[in-house]
Design a protein around this motif. Structure first.
Motif, PDB file in Angstrom:
ATOM      1  N   ALA A 190     -20.575  19.519 -13.269  1.00  0.00           N
ATOM      2  CA  ALA A 190     -19.412  18.848 -13.861  1.00  0.00           C
ATOM      3  C   ALA A 190     -18.464  18.473 -12.743  1.00  0.00           C
ATOM      4  N   PRO A 199     -17.264  13.726 -16.045  1.00  0.00           N
ATOM      5  CA  PRO A 199     -18.696  13.419 -16.201  1.00  0.00           C
ATOM      6  C   PRO A 199     -19.563  14.634 -15.888  1.00  0.00           C
ATOM      7  N   LEU A 200     -20.661  14.769 -16.628  1.00  0.00           N
ATOM      8  CA  LEU A 200     -21.677  15.796 -16.384  1.00  0.00           C
ATOM      9  C   LEU A 200     -22.929  15.111 -15.857  1.00  0.00           C
ATOM     10  N   TYR A 201     -23.420  15.622 -14.730  1.00  0.00           N
ATOM     11  CA  TYR A 201     -24.597  15.041 -14.082  1.00  0.00           C
ATOM     12  C   TYR A 201     -25.744  16.044 -14.064  1.00  0.00           C
ATOM     13  N   ARG A 203     -28.412  16.751 -11.438  1.00  0.00           N
ATOM     14  CA  ARG A 203     -28.570  16.340 -10.035  1.00  0.00           C
ATOM     15  C   ARG A 203     -29.990  15.894  -9.701  1.00  0.00           C
ATOM     16  N   ARG A 208     -26.448   8.371 -12.772  1.00  0.00           N
ATOM     17  CA  ARG A 208     -25.443   8.196 -13.814  1.00  0.00           C
ATOM     18  C   ARG A 208     -25.270   9.514 -14.567  1.00  0.00           C
ATOM     19  N   PRO A 209     -24.099   9.758 -15.136  1.00  0.00           N
ATOM     20  CA  PRO A 209     -23.886  10.993 -15.897  1.00  0.00           C
ATOM     21  C   PRO A 209     -24.653  10.968 -17.211  1.00  0.00           C
ATOM     22  N   LYS A 212     -20.328  12.451 -20.955  1.00  0.00           N
ATOM     23  CA  LYS A 212     -18.942  12.307 -20.511  1.00  0.00           C
ATOM     24  C   LYS A 212     -18.036  13.059 -21.473  1.00  0.00           C
TER      25      LYS A 212
END
Length: 596
Positions: A190, A199-201, A203, A208-209, A212
């Protein structure tokens, strides 16, 4: 039975047995917190605190460019790393797998410092940007991740000093203020940006996340993210926002609160409903205290009071519970703090889900909708109110407000299903001073509490069961920024804009010290009284939309080449009383104040 169960916990998986809350009253333990010691040694504000995994060591970083290692949060200073950092320190972290012998630190010098404590050897890695937060994972002991102000998220292999840019944000949100890595789902990150959206990704797919997070009313006022942290199970994220409040989001897809959708559905014609009448409600003796609370205009106290009633009465009377939610909406509408309008609508939706005959819930929803300038929802509330409760003419007040705004366009938020709204919001803390390190964390054996600091220098603990303040302690002279819970015990290390670290532990004294005492190591006896007095000394950080005064003439002032209108205080207050809503921006107007 108790010794047997405790002994089993020592030899069998802990997940098979209840937590400490099954054996002890944690509310009582939390209320017994006292300031037991003050750690002195730094020469500037302490910006970073971090426990090691076992909770036996506490690392601190300060504006004096020093890192100190304390034994179990006591005055026993084990190490002082004084020559490594070249500027203010914003983050410190123990490197997993190093037997707590390696400290990572970063700050204004745009370097990652890797310091070996025992042999006093250190190395640096240039990252070309101010480091705001360092994160590590037990499952990846040789890696760390850096949140930096240039908009790049860096992953560093500390074995070979390799720096990889994991992702780069667009220029519109190019400053990463903070970040968090989920221990339960180690690929999830986050990011806290210089804006409201979090945004939460994943990895593994950093382009792109995947989700959101954003308060549903963030279009009505300005705020940015100071701190983010995952819960122990990784399913929730706590966010502290400058200019906003402490909020909790659910990080699982499909659990987004659809507040506006639900509101419009609840305003459709029900098959049948019974109007809630005051004389038909139970627990009149419990509802009476609301009168003097609202007369005193201590709306925060009233909001928490109704939340405690919902949690403690254990009633199944849906009418009573519905009225408690609409009463909370009343407190929010009267408090008029940024974010309260939207929160009020959410409370009204909860009230109507419990009982469709709650006229106050529809009335307060319409009032809050006008405040948010969502005139479509406000008109719908008026239409439904008159249809369901034809003998109640009180809705005419909201209709008059709508008539005055007939020429204005509705600022209704566009319903976006790709953005997650918050599910919980906590009131009472002030986060208006321009700081980038204000924390809020989960606390307790089951994350059943929230702990955070405030501009007033106090540490506040909220109960998630009631949604209200459980206790408040004086933790620093000004701006309590860091409240770092111990990983295993009910113990907190706190710091702010002074060079001291204050430790809070359970301590069973017969009587806490009074609010008036300067050296107050216990909780405030009446936190609401203190917060109200503090708010009365502060100026509101709002600039109202200009409304033509009814009596005073408009005064114009020249500023350089431009001209600006000066607001009529009398005209503003008169329009404010009849429901006029200022738009919230974080600028100072010293003539207008508000209360908690």
């Amino acid at each position: 039975m108790l010794p047997t169960t405790l002994s089993q916990r020592e030899i069998e998986p802990t997940s098979s047995f209840p937590s400490v809350s099954a054996y002890f009253d944690e509310d009582y333990l939390v209320k017994s917190l006292r300031r037991t010691s003050v750690l002195n040694g730094h020469g500037g504000p302490v910006n970073a605190l971090r426990w090691n995994k076992k909770g036996t060591l506490l690392a601190s970083g300060s504006n004096d460019k020093k890192i100190k290692i304390w034994q179990n949060g006591t005055n026993n200073l084990l190490h002082s790393l004084e020559d490594d950092n070249l500027a203010d320190i914003f983050s410190v972290e123990f490197l997993p797998g190093s037997n707590d012998n390696v400290i990572l630190s970063g700050g204004d010098d745009k370097l990652l410092h890797i310091s070996h404590i025992e042999n006093n050897v250190s190395k640096t890695i240039s990252v070309d940007a101010v480091v705001r937060r360092i994160c590590t994972l037990e499952s990846e002991p040789n890696s760390c991740w850096l949140a930096t102000e240039d908009g790049h998220l860096r992953q560093i292999d500390t074995r070979i000093n390799e720096v990889n840019i994991l992702m780069s944000l667009p220029e519109s949100s190019a400053i990463i203020k903070t970040m968090a890595v989920c221990a339960e789902r180690p690929f999830i990150m986050a990011l806290g940006l210089d804006e409201a959206e979090v945004p939460l990704y994943d990895r593994r797919i950093p382009s792109r996340p995947f989700l959101k997070l954003k308060p549903g009313d963030s279009h009505t006022y300005e705020h940015r993210t100071n701190h983010v942290e995952f819960s122990k199970n990784g399913q929730e994220l706590i966010v502290n926002q400058f200019g906003g409040s402490i909020v909790i989001f659910d990080t699982q897809r499909g659990k987004n609160p659809q507040t506006l959708d639900d509101a419009y559905k609840l305003l459709e014609d029900p098959a049948e409903f019974e109007m809630i009448l005051r004389n038909n409600l139970p627990f009149e003796e419990l509802r009476n205290p609301r009168t003097h609370i609202l007369v005193e205009k201590n709306y925060l106290k009233g909001y928490d009071y109704y939340g405690e009633l919902m949690a403690t009465t254990k009633t199944r009377d849906l009418r009573f519970l519905s009225v408690l939610h609409s009463n909370r909406a009343t407190c929010l509408n009267e408090r008029l703090y940024p974010g309260d309008w939207w929160h009020s609508i959410k409370e009204c939706v909860k009230a109507l889900k419990l009982h469709q005959g709650n006229s106050k819930a529809i009335w307060r929803m319409g009032q809050a909708a006008v405040g948010m300038e969502n005139y479509d929802l406000a008109n719908k509330c008026c239409e439904v109110f008159k249809k369901r409760f034809p003998n109640d003419e009180s809705i005419s007040k909201i209709e008059k407000q709508l008539e005055q705004r007939s020429e204005l366009s509705s600022r209704a938020a566009r319903i976006r299903y790709d953005i997650m709204d918050y599910k919980e919001r906590y009131l009472g803390s002030y986060n208006k001073n321009n700081t980038n390190i204000r924390q809020a964390n989960f606390f307790g054996s089951n994350d059943q509490y929230i702990v955070g600091g405030s501009d007033c220098g106090s540490m506040i603990i909220w109960s998630r069961a009631t949604g209200g303040i459980l206790g408040m302690w004086k933790s620093t002279l000004k701006n309590a920024n860091i409240c770092e819970p111990h990983p295993e015990l009910l113990k907190i290390a706190a710091s702010g804009e002074d060079p001291h670290i204050r430790m809070f532990e359970c301590c069973f004294e017969e009587k806490p010290k009074r609010d008036e005492e300067e050296d107050n190591d216990g909780p405030y006896e009446d936190p609401y009284k203190y917060l109200k007095e503090y708010s009365s000394q502060r100026t509101i950080n709002l600039v109202p939309v200009y409304v033509e005064p009814e009596v005073e003439p408009e005064v114009e002032q020249r500023q350089g080449r431009g001209r600006r209108r000066r607001f009529s205080e009398t005209g503003f207050e008169r329009n404010f009383e009849r429901g006029f809503n200022p738009r919230y921006f974080l600028r100072s107007n010293p003539r207008i104040t508000y209360s908690v």
